[in-house]
Write a protein that holds these residues in place. Structure first.
Motif, mmCIF file in Angstrom:
data_model
loop_
_atom_site.group_PDB
_atom_site.id
_atom_site.type_symbol
_atom_site.label_atom_id
_atom_site.label_comp_id
_atom_site.label_asym_id
_atom_site.label_seq_id
_atom_site.Cartn_x
_atom_site.Cartn_y
_atom_site.Cartn_z
ATOM 1 N N VAL A 194 -31.114 -64.721 -89.405
ATOM 2 C CA VAL A 194 -30.848 -64.255 -87.938
ATOM 3 C C VAL A 194 -30.850 -62.888 -88.233
ATOM 4 O O VAL A 194 -30.019 -62.217 -88.960
ATOM 5 C CB VAL A 194 -29.584 -64.760 -87.380
ATOM 6 N N GLU A 195 -31.609 -62.082 -87.172
ATOM 7 C CA GLU A 195 -31.312 -60.539 -87.055
ATOM 8 C C GLU A 195 -30.777 -60.407 -85.907
ATOM 9 O O GLU A 195 -31.116 -61.146 -84.977
ATOM 10 C CB GLU A 195 -32.526 -59.735 -87.319
ATOM 11 N N GLY A 196 -29.811 -59.356 -85.682
ATOM 12 C CA GLY A 196 -29.207 -59.016 -84.337
ATOM 13 C C GLY A 196 -28.302 -57.816 -84.582
ATOM 14 O O GLY A 196 -28.188 -57.078 -85.319
ATOM 15 N N LYS A 197 -27.262 -58.011 -83.666
ATOM 16 C CA LYS A 197 -26.272 -56.836 -83.466
ATOM 17 C C LYS A 197 -24.802 -57.462 -83.326
ATOM 18 O O LYS A 197 -24.786 -58.704 -82.992
ATOM 19 C CB LYS A 197 -26.360 -55.954 -82.415
ATOM 20 N N VAL A 198 -23.899 -56.892 -83.874
ATOM 21 C CA VAL A 198 -22.534 -57.250 -83.662
ATOM 22 C C VAL A 198 -21.797 -56.551 -82.517
ATOM 23 O O VAL A 198 -22.066 -55.756 -81.912
ATOM 24 C CB VAL A 198 -21.644 -56.897 -84.765
ATOM 25 N N ASP A 199 -21.198 -57.758 -81.762
ATOM 26 C CA ASP A 199 -20.721 -57.376 -80.460
ATOM 27 C C ASP A 199 -19.216 -57.827 -80.371
ATOM 28 O O ASP A 199 -18.842 -58.987 -80.816
ATOM 29 C CB ASP A 199 -21.277 -58.076 -79.271
ATOM 30 N N TYR A 200 -18.068 -57.039 -80.137
ATOM 31 C CA TYR A 200 -16.874 -57.375 -80.077
ATOM 32 C C TYR A 200 -16.413 -57.571 -78.584
ATOM 33 O O TYR A 200 -16.767 -56.722 -77.852
ATOM 34 C CB TYR A 200 -16.045 -56.393 -80.566
ATOM 35 N N GLY A 201 -15.687 -58.612 -78.319
ATOM 36 C CA GLY A 201 -15.306 -58.855 -76.829
ATOM 37 C C GLY A 201 -13.950 -59.169 -76.683
ATOM 38 O O GLY A 201 -13.464 -59.826 -77.736
ATOM 39 N N GLN A 224 -9.732 -61.972 -78.801
ATOM 40 C CA GLN A 224 -10.921 -61.194 -79.070
ATOM 41 C C GLN A 224 -11.854 -62.057 -79.898
ATOM 42 O O GLN A 224 -11.459 -63.184 -80.514
ATOM 43 C CB GLN A 224 -10.294 -60.304 -80.027
ATOM 44 N N ALA A 225 -13.079 -61.701 -79.669
ATOM 45 C CA ALA A 225 -14.105 -62.764 -80.187
ATOM 46 C C ALA A 225 -15.159 -61.880 -80.815
ATOM 47 O O ALA A 225 -15.608 -60.833 -80.298
ATOM 48 C CB ALA A 225 -14.587 -63.732 -79.163
ATOM 49 N N THR A 226 -15.566 -62.038 -81.910
ATOM 50 C CA THR A 226 -16.721 -61.438 -82.574
ATOM 51 C C THR A 226 -17.791 -62.253 -82.569
ATOM 52 O O THR A 226 -17.949 -63.510 -82.962
ATOM 53 C CB THR A 226 -16.419 -60.920 -83.991
ATOM 54 N N THR A 227 -19.038 -61.606 -81.858
ATOM 55 C CA THR A 227 -20.362 -62.539 -81.869
ATOM 56 C C THR A 227 -21.480 -61.785 -82.528
ATOM 57 O O THR A 227 -21.504 -60.465 -82.427
ATOM 58 C CB THR A 227 -20.782 -62.603 -80.430
ATOM 59 N N ILE A 228 -22.707 -62.529 -83.024
ATOM 60 C CA ILE A 228 -23.852 -61.832 -83.123
ATOM 61 C C ILE A 228 -24.611 -62.198 -81.984
ATOM 62 O O ILE A 228 -25.031 -63.374 -81.972
ATOM 63 C CB ILE A 228 -24.238 -62.504 -84.637
ATOM 64 N N ILE A 229 -25.140 -60.962 -81.590
ATOM 65 C CA ILE A 229 -26.376 -61.136 -80.679
ATOM 66 C C ILE A 229 -27.678 -61.235 -81.171
ATOM 67 O O ILE A 229 -27.944 -60.156 -81.707
ATOM 68 C CB ILE A 229 -26.224 -60.172 -79.457
ATOM 69 N N ALA A 230 -28.148 -62.365 -81.424
ATOM 70 C CA ALA A 230 -29.513 -62.349 -82.055
ATOM 71 C C ALA A 230 -30.755 -61.920 -81.297
ATOM 72 O O ALA A 230 -30.872 -62.265 -80.129
ATOM 73 C CB ALA A 230 -29.714 -64.307 -82.238
ATOM 74 N N ASP A 231 -31.456 -61.325 -81.850
ATOM 75 C CA ASP A 231 -32.750 -60.843 -81.261
ATOM 76 C C ASP A 231 -33.921 -61.477 -82.102
ATOM 77 O O ASP A 231 -34.984 -61.140 -81.734
ATOM 78 C CB ASP A 231 -32.912 -59.465 -81.009
ATOM 79 N N ASN A 232 -33.688 -61.986 -83.587
ATOM 80 C CA ASN A 232 -34.793 -62.435 -84.143
ATOM 81 C C ASN A 232 -34.151 -63.746 -84.894
ATOM 82 O O ASN A 232 -33.250 -63.658 -85.507
ATOM 83 C CB ASN A 232 -35.471 -61.731 -85.009
ATOM 84 N N ILE A 233 -34.983 -64.832 -84.929
ATOM 85 C CA ILE A 233 -34.823 -66.060 -85.740
ATOM 86 C C ILE A 233 -35.936 -66.487 -86.535
ATOM 87 O O ILE A 233 -36.938 -66.687 -86.006
ATOM 88 C CB ILE A 233 -33.962 -67.220 -84.693
ATOM 89 N N ILE A 234 -35.674 -66.614 -87.908
ATOM 90 C CA ILE A 234 -36.877 -67.346 -88.673
ATOM 91 C C ILE A 234 -36.225 -68.661 -89.214
ATOM 92 O O ILE A 234 -35.380 -68.422 -89.701
ATOM 93 C CB ILE A 234 -37.059 -66.146 -89.739
ATOM 94 N N PHE A 235 -36.943 -69.716 -89.126
ATOM 95 C CA PHE A 235 -36.745 -70.952 -89.530
ATOM 96 C C PHE A 235 -37.229 -70.829 -91.205
ATOM 97 O O PHE A 235 -38.469 -70.958 -91.361
ATOM 98 C CB PHE A 235 -37.391 -72.101 -88.655
#
Length: 148
Positions: free
Chosen positions: A110-117, A128-139
Motif C-alpha cells: 500500500v502506498e499513501g499518506k498519513v492522516d491524523y484526525g 485521536q485516530a491515525t489513518t493511512i489514506i491509500a492511493d495505490n494498492i498492489i496485490f
C-alpha cells in the motif's frame, strides 16, 4: 515627528512578510507511506450522509530481530513486533477494487499518506485516530477473487 518611525516600521514589516511569502512558495514537503503486509480483516465500505463512501481495512506489518551478544547475531532469540495500520481508500476506482478483491490474509503493498484526525465516540469522548489514506494498492499474493 512620530510619522517617520511608523512608516519605517511598516516598511520593515511589509518586507518581512514578502520574504516569508516567497519562502513558502519554494518550500516543499512530503507525506508518503509505503507498507507491505497482510490484511487483518475483510474490508468494509462505509458512507456517512452527504459524504463519499470509503473502504476501510487493517494491515499488519512485522518487524523481526535477533537479540544476542554475538555481533553477527547468529545465536539468540528472535523477537517480533506487529504493528497494525488502519487503511482508508477514498479514490472511487481503487475504493471499489479494494472492497471487491482485498481479503483477510492477503499480502499487499500500500502506498499513501498519513492522516491524523479526531472523532467523538459513542460516550462523547474525543479520540485521536491515525489513518493511512491509500492511493495505490498492489496485490502480491492470492489470485484476485471477487467476493460472493
Amino acid at each position: 515627528m512620530f510619522r517617520r518611525p511608523v512608516v519605517q516600521v511598516f516598511r520593515q514589516f511589509v518586507r518581512h512578510e514578502s520574504e516569508v511569502a516567497s519562502s513558502l512558495v519554494l518550500e516543499r514537503s512530503l507525506n508518503r507511506v509505503q507498507l507491505l503486509g497482510r490484511v487483518g480483516q475483510d474490508p468494509v465500505m462505509r458512507q456517512v450522509e452527504g459524504k463519499n463512501p470509503v473502504t476501510i481495512f487493517s494491515l499488519a506489518t512485522n518487524e523481526m530481530w535477533r537479540s544476542g551478544e554475538n555481533e553477527t547475531y547468529q545465536m539468540g532469540d528472535v523477537s517480533q513486533k506487529t504493528t497494525w495500520h488502519r487503511i482508508s481508500v477514498f479514490r472511487p476506482g481503487l475504493r471499489d477494487v479494494a472492497y471487491q478483491y482485498v481479503k483477510k490474509g492477503s499480502r499487499i503493498y500500500v502506498e499513501g499518506k498519513v492522516d491524523y484526525g479526531e472523532y467523538t465516540d459513542k460516550n462523547n469522548v474525543r479520540r485521536q485516530a491515525t489513518t493511512i489514506i491509500a492511493d495505490n494498492i498492489i496485490f502480491l499474493s492470492d489470485q484476485m477473487k471477487e467476493k460472493p
